[in-house]
Design an enzyme around this catalytic site. Sequence first.
Site, PDB file in Angstrom:
ATOM      1  CG  HIS A 148      -1.868  -1.102   1.273  1.00  0.00           C
ATOM      2  ND1 HIS A 148      -3.055  -1.075   0.609  1.00  0.00           N
ATOM      3  CD2 HIS A 148      -1.791  -2.324   1.860  1.00  0.00           C
ATOM      4  CE1 HIS A 148      -3.693  -2.227   0.797  1.00  0.00           C
ATOM      5  NE2 HIS A 148      -2.937  -2.999   1.555  1.00  0.00           N
ATOM      6  CD  GLU A 163      -6.005  -5.639   0.969  1.00  0.00           C
ATOM      7  OE1 GLU A 163      -5.144  -4.749   0.928  1.00  0.00           O
ATOM      8  OE2 GLU A 163      -6.058  -6.492   1.880  1.00  0.00           O
ATOM      9  CB  ALA A 216      -6.514  -1.995   8.770  1.00  0.00           C
ATOM     10  NE  ARG A 220     -16.533 -32.188  15.277  1.00  0.00           N
ATOM     11  CZ  ARG A 220     -16.039 -31.958  16.485  1.00  0.00           C
ATOM     12  NH1 ARG A 220     -15.858 -30.714  16.902  1.00  0.00           N
ATOM     13  NH2 ARG A 220     -15.737 -32.958  17.284  1.00  0.00           N
ATOM     14  CG  ASP A 244      -1.101  -5.772   3.985  1.00  0.00           C
ATOM     15  OD1 ASP A 244      -1.579  -4.950   3.175  1.00  0.00           O
ATOM     16  OD2 ASP A 244      -1.713  -6.154   5.007  1.00  0.00           O
ATOM     17  N   GLY A 299      -1.987  -3.547   8.337  1.00  0.00           N
ATOM     18  CA  GLY A 299      -0.879  -3.606   7.396  1.00  0.00           C
ATOM     19  C   GLY A 299       0.409  -3.821   8.167  1.00  0.00           C
TER      20      GLY A 299
HETATM   21 ZN   LIG Z   1      -3.462  -4.935   2.170  1.00  0.00          ZN
END
Ligand SMILES: [Zn+2]
Length: 381
Positions: free
Chosen positions: A61, A129, A140, A227, A274, A310
């Site tokens: 980002h 994203e 976030a 499960r 990220d 991030g």
């Molecule tokens: Zn991200």
Amino acid sequence: MEKMLLKNGKIVLADRIITGDILLVDGKIKKIMEKDHPFYEQAIDLQGKYVVPGFIDVHIHGANGADAMDGTTEALKTISTFVAKHGTTNFLATTLTSTKENLENVLAKAGELQNKELDGANIFGVHMEGPYFDVQYKGAQNEKYIKPAGIEEIKEFLSVKPGLVKLFSMSPKGEASLEAIKYLRSQGVVVSIGHSAVFFDDVQKAIKAGLGHSTHTFNGMRGINHRELGVAGAVLNSDDIMAEVIFDKIHVHPETVRLMIRAKGVDKIECITDAMSATGLAEGNYKLGELDVYVKDNQARLVSNDSLAGSVLTLDKAFKNIIELGYSIFDAVKMTSTNAAKEFGLNAGEIAEGKDADLVVLNPDYSVDMTLVKGKVKYKA
Ligand SMILES: [Zn+2]
């Protein structure tokens, strides 16, 4: 013709390391030489340091005070310059949930710089994203802009610049999202599951529709229960999904990374950062979109609820973390470069004749000494 010789490097090929020279011509790897050492006026002595393929970050980002969502070419250039210092040669500028107007503006700005020569790493496209997520696993991402998938809106995003959006993260919830996945695939976009509360069976349907990637695996998704395997279990259990991981030793435990590698193999995992805008800056308070974030002890967290927001990771650190976990330098290269290059069709990710000269020279401690993007030195320590 622009020629340059990188001489006396420990060249990390796909399956072996050789000591020798690499001849670069017009931004490409022309020749790899173990024995003859020709003379060229333009030569750099690597003094026996490692040369590996430049890192590829498909999920970043921001850095150094800039965020892709700033919506300026300046911000994108700042990120490009910063990541080159950490060995990244190619990246996808990554968006957050926001208004359609903001997102279209960011796409337009990234489109201006796509595959244009910059002072740092190459921006080969955009990773969207959001905004089609599940609020339950918003992380976030600003909840205000989260909504169900809409194919008409997707068409408008893609029409800003065809071929710009390479990766689209969404939650495959409901019939409309499956149609969206099929459409994105038909346009050559890789679709990733992220910020998702769906169940194992839903993921199987999404894979049939064309889902092929997983956004920061384990973070922002339904976890594994014996499960109900959830999203994380479906990702581990499928050969069809390339799994991102934020290997900063904070977002996932190192042994969880080992578990991922055991389940999926080293060809199906991509280290991503990220990273947010505070990456490379001092501890303190920052913004992530409209949300307040604080950075302390290499962690970025939301002020409101302490949720991870991030990372402040760089890929040279992720590379080192893989090696420290006991994996080989070849495995580290795959997970930081080769896998992403193959997935997104880049002529990179491997030191081989004919490939782009996107290269990183590493010191013995794996810190970055030099970064070359298409044969040009973009960073030197
Ligand atoms: Zn991200």
